[in-house]
Enzyme design. Structure first.
Site, PDB file in Angstrom:
ATOM      1  N   THR A  37       0.723  -1.149  -0.027  1.00 56.74           N
ATOM      2  CA  THR A  37      -0.025  -0.135  -0.001  1.00 56.74           C
ATOM      3  C   THR A  37       0.993   1.180   0.038  1.00 56.74           C
ATOM      4  O   THR A  37       2.167   1.193   0.765  1.00 56.74           O
ATOM      5  CB  THR A  37      -0.854  -0.110   1.238  1.00 56.74           C
ATOM      6  OG1 THR A  37      -1.692  -1.379   1.111  1.00 56.74           O
ATOM      7  CG2 THR A  37      -1.627   1.181   1.348  1.00 56.74           C
TER       8      THR A  37
ATOM      9  N   GLY B 263      -4.226   2.176  -2.582  1.00 57.63           N
ATOM     10  CA  GLY B 263      -4.575   1.183  -1.675  1.00 57.63           C
ATOM     11  C   GLY B 263      -5.145   0.134  -2.296  1.00 57.63           C
ATOM     12  O   GLY B 263      -4.500  -0.752  -2.628  1.00 57.63           O
ATOM     13  N   SER B 264      -6.625   0.258  -2.521  1.00 58.14           N
ATOM     14  CA  SER B 264      -7.404  -1.014  -3.129  1.00 58.14           C
ATOM     15  C   SER B 264      -6.751  -1.127  -4.561  1.00 58.14           C
ATOM     16  O   SER B 264      -6.796  -2.101  -5.055  1.00 58.14           O
ATOM     17  CB  SER B 264      -8.660  -0.677  -3.080  1.00 58.14           C
ATOM     18  OG  SER B 264      -9.187  -0.550  -1.805  1.00 58.14           O
TER      19      SER B 264
ATOM     20  N   ILE C  22       1.887   0.033   6.977  1.00 54.20           N
ATOM     21  CA  ILE C  22       2.738  -1.183   6.917  1.00 54.20           C
ATOM     22  C   ILE C  22       2.837  -1.506   8.277  1.00 54.20           C
ATOM     23  O   ILE C  22       3.522  -1.356   9.176  1.00 54.20           O
ATOM     24  CB  ILE C  22       4.050  -1.053   6.184  1.00 54.20           C
ATOM     25  CG1 ILE C  22       4.124  -0.261   4.648  1.00 54.20           C
ATOM     26  CG2 ILE C  22       4.739  -2.247   6.080  1.00 54.20           C
ATOM     27  CD1 ILE C  22       3.089  -0.844   3.822  1.00 54.20           C
TER      28      ILE C  22
ATOM     29  N   ILE D 189     -25.509  -5.681  24.075  1.00 57.83           N
ATOM     30  CA  ILE D 189     -25.816  -6.972  25.300  1.00 57.83           C
ATOM     31  C   ILE D 189     -25.216  -6.354  26.704  1.00 57.83           C
ATOM     32  O   ILE D 189     -26.058  -6.264  27.626  1.00 57.83           O
ATOM     33  CB  ILE D 189     -25.350  -8.318  24.956  1.00 57.83           C
ATOM     34  CG1 ILE D 189     -26.197  -8.986  23.755  1.00 57.83           C
ATOM     35  CG2 ILE D 189     -25.695  -9.171  26.146  1.00 57.83           C
ATOM     36  CD1 ILE D 189     -25.698 -10.256  23.260  1.00 57.83           C
TER      37      ILE D 189
ATOM     38  N   GLY E 236     -24.703  -3.548  27.352  1.00 56.70           N
ATOM     39  CA  GLY E 236     -25.375  -2.176  27.539  1.00 56.70           C
ATOM     40  C   GLY E 236     -24.471  -1.040  27.795  1.00 56.70           C
ATOM     41  O   GLY E 236     -23.495  -0.867  27.139  1.00 56.70           O
TER      42      GLY E 236
ATOM     43  N   GLU F  47      -6.052  -6.113   4.003  1.00 55.42           N
ATOM     44  CA  GLU F  47      -5.830  -7.076   3.060  1.00 55.42           C
ATOM     45  C   GLU F  47      -7.272  -7.246   2.312  1.00 55.42           C
ATOM     46  O   GLU F  47      -7.651  -8.433   1.714  1.00 55.42           O
ATOM     47  CB  GLU F  47      -5.778  -8.574   3.706  1.00 55.42           C
ATOM     48  CG  GLU F  47      -4.496  -8.441   4.611  1.00 55.42           C
ATOM     49  CD  GLU F  47      -3.942  -9.850   4.868  1.00 55.42           C
ATOM     50  OE1 GLU F  47      -4.095 -10.755   4.235  1.00 55.42           O
ATOM     51  OE2 GLU F  47      -3.150 -10.117   5.782  1.00 55.42           O
TER      52      GLU F  47
ATOM     53  N   SER G 267     -14.058  -4.970   2.171  1.00 60.27           N
ATOM     54  CA  SER G 267     -15.295  -5.810   1.863  1.00 60.27           C
ATOM     55  C   SER G 267     -15.741  -5.422   0.464  1.00 60.27           C
ATOM     56  O   SER G 267     -16.272  -6.466  -0.351  1.00 60.27           O
ATOM     57  CB  SER G 267     -16.185  -5.393   2.721  1.00 60.27           C
ATOM     58  OG  SER G 267     -15.939  -6.114   4.208  1.00 60.27           O
TER      59      SER G 267
END
Length: 384
Positions: free
Chosen positions: A125, A130-131, A156, A338, A340, A364, A367
């Site tokens: 990167t 990046g992508s 890195i 959960i 709270g 890595e 999404s």
């Protein structure tokens, strides 16, 4: 190392005890100091955790992919910072050499990585790529028996601790795209290599990242991975296929830890005269989390077995990374819910894990990149 189920179980039990007795009790210390205690690093070396995926002939344990993800399930039940330190040596920090390195490169570097004597880092990167990794601008120009590297890398992992860097650089300035990219092994003390300040991150304190700069950095031509120009991007993609599957396994382990913590809290916390675990809406969040974790675990093991059988799992590894990282984020959110108000307080691990696991959906391959990889593989398969 692993040849049968009994031996594998001994390893898993040993890692599980290490996680329970050593890593978990030190999570707060690492989070507060942003440092990894040397005694813990020494124990990791003794257990062979730096060489899980490195071949036996170079001092590693040479776990199969299935065995590696099962170990990842266990070690990821502690703060992700612990896994990050050993993860690069077993994954992106060493696999470029394991997969495509020359025999001389393997003999020189892999035993040191397997023993934990040096830490590996993966420098792909950049500030402007990046992508879109194929658009990287770091250059490597041949000068006799050396290459002169110029450019910068960003975010890195383990760079401040790294002894060697697998660096992707452009060796053909006249050629666009991935075909002009080559991979190099660059040692930390090489003149012209310098590090930026350690990044302040949302989470994963104790796991460090920083920029890496190359200013007329002279790298021996013998350190060109595979002794061949123009195949570095392919090497990187092979490494990332394996890395994505490993990270998916880490997501499963972290989610299992968060669910265990949430269940225990729900069984202890009293409201309206009874434990909150008796309330159906709490049970729904617990049940949804358990179901998604089970699905992700099955995906990861299935994909690991496919890879061990020699199949191309580029699509399936991306499926695992996409589903498991998104699942982990949902479990983290439910865990805080959960708990709270307690889930928003740093006294409980739920708050720290909520921040720590957010990274899994980004590094890595985000999404969104996984969605593109999956769809493009589907389209190519349909066109055939």
């Amino acid at each position: 190392m692993i040849r049968d189920q009994e031996t594998l179980q001994l390893l898993l039990d040993s890692v599980s005890r290490f996680v329970r007795d050593v890593l978990v009790p030190n999570e707060n210390l690492v989070a507060e100091t942003d440092e990894m205690p040397p005694a813990i690093v020494a124990q990791m070396r003794t257990l062979g955790l730096f060489g899980l995926s490195i071949p036996e002939q170079y001092g590693g344990l040479q776990l199969t992919m299935e065995e590696e993800v099962r170990v990842a399930f266990e070690i990821a039940r502690a703060s992700p910072a612990f896994r990050s330190l050993i993860g690069t040596n077993n994954g992106i920090g060493s696999q470029g050499i394991v997969i495509d390195g020359t025999e001389q490169q393997k003999q020189h570097y892999l035993p040191k990585l397997a023993a934990g004597d040096i830490i590996g880092a993966f420098a792909l990167t950049e500030p402007g790529s990046g992508s879109d990794a194929a658009s990287l601008r770091t250059s490597a120009v041949r000068d006799g028996d050396f290459y002169i590297l110029n450019g910068s890398k960003r975010y890195i992992t383990n760079a401040p601790e790294a002894g060697i860097f697998t660096v992707m650089a452009r060796t053909d300035p006249a050629k666009r795209g991935a075909g002009a990219i080559s991979a190099f092994i660059v040692e930390k003390d090489t003149p012209g290599l310098s590090l930026g300040k350690i990044d302040r991150k949302m989470g994963q304190r104790g796991a460090h990242t920083c920029d890496v700069h190359f200013d007329n950095c002279r790298v021996p031509a013998a350190n060109l991975i595979g002794a061949k120009e123009g195949v570095g991007f392919k090497t990187a993609m092979k490494v990332l296929d394996k890395g994505r599957l490993h990270i998916a396994a880490v997501c499963v382990g972290a989610a299992e830890r968060m669910l265990d913590d949430a269940l225990r809290y729900a069984m202890e916390r009293q409201q309206f005269g009874q434990p909150i675990v008796q309330f159906q809406l709490i049970q729904a969040m617990l049940a949804d989390s358990k179901t998604e974790i089970y699905a992700a675990r099955c995906m990861v093991i299935d994909c690991a077995r496919m890879r061990d059988d020699g199949a191309d799992v580029a699509l399936e590894a991306s499926c695992c990374k996409l589903f498991a990282s998104e699942m982990c984020g949902r479990v983290a959110d439910r865990s805080v819910q959960i708990h709270g108000g307690a889930g928003y307080i740093a006294d409980y691990a739920a708050e720290r894990f909520y921040r720590d696991v957010r990274l899994f959906r980004i590094y890595e391959g985000t999404s969104q990149i996984q969605q593109i990889v999956i769809a493009r593989n589907m389209i190519r398969a349909a066109q055939k």
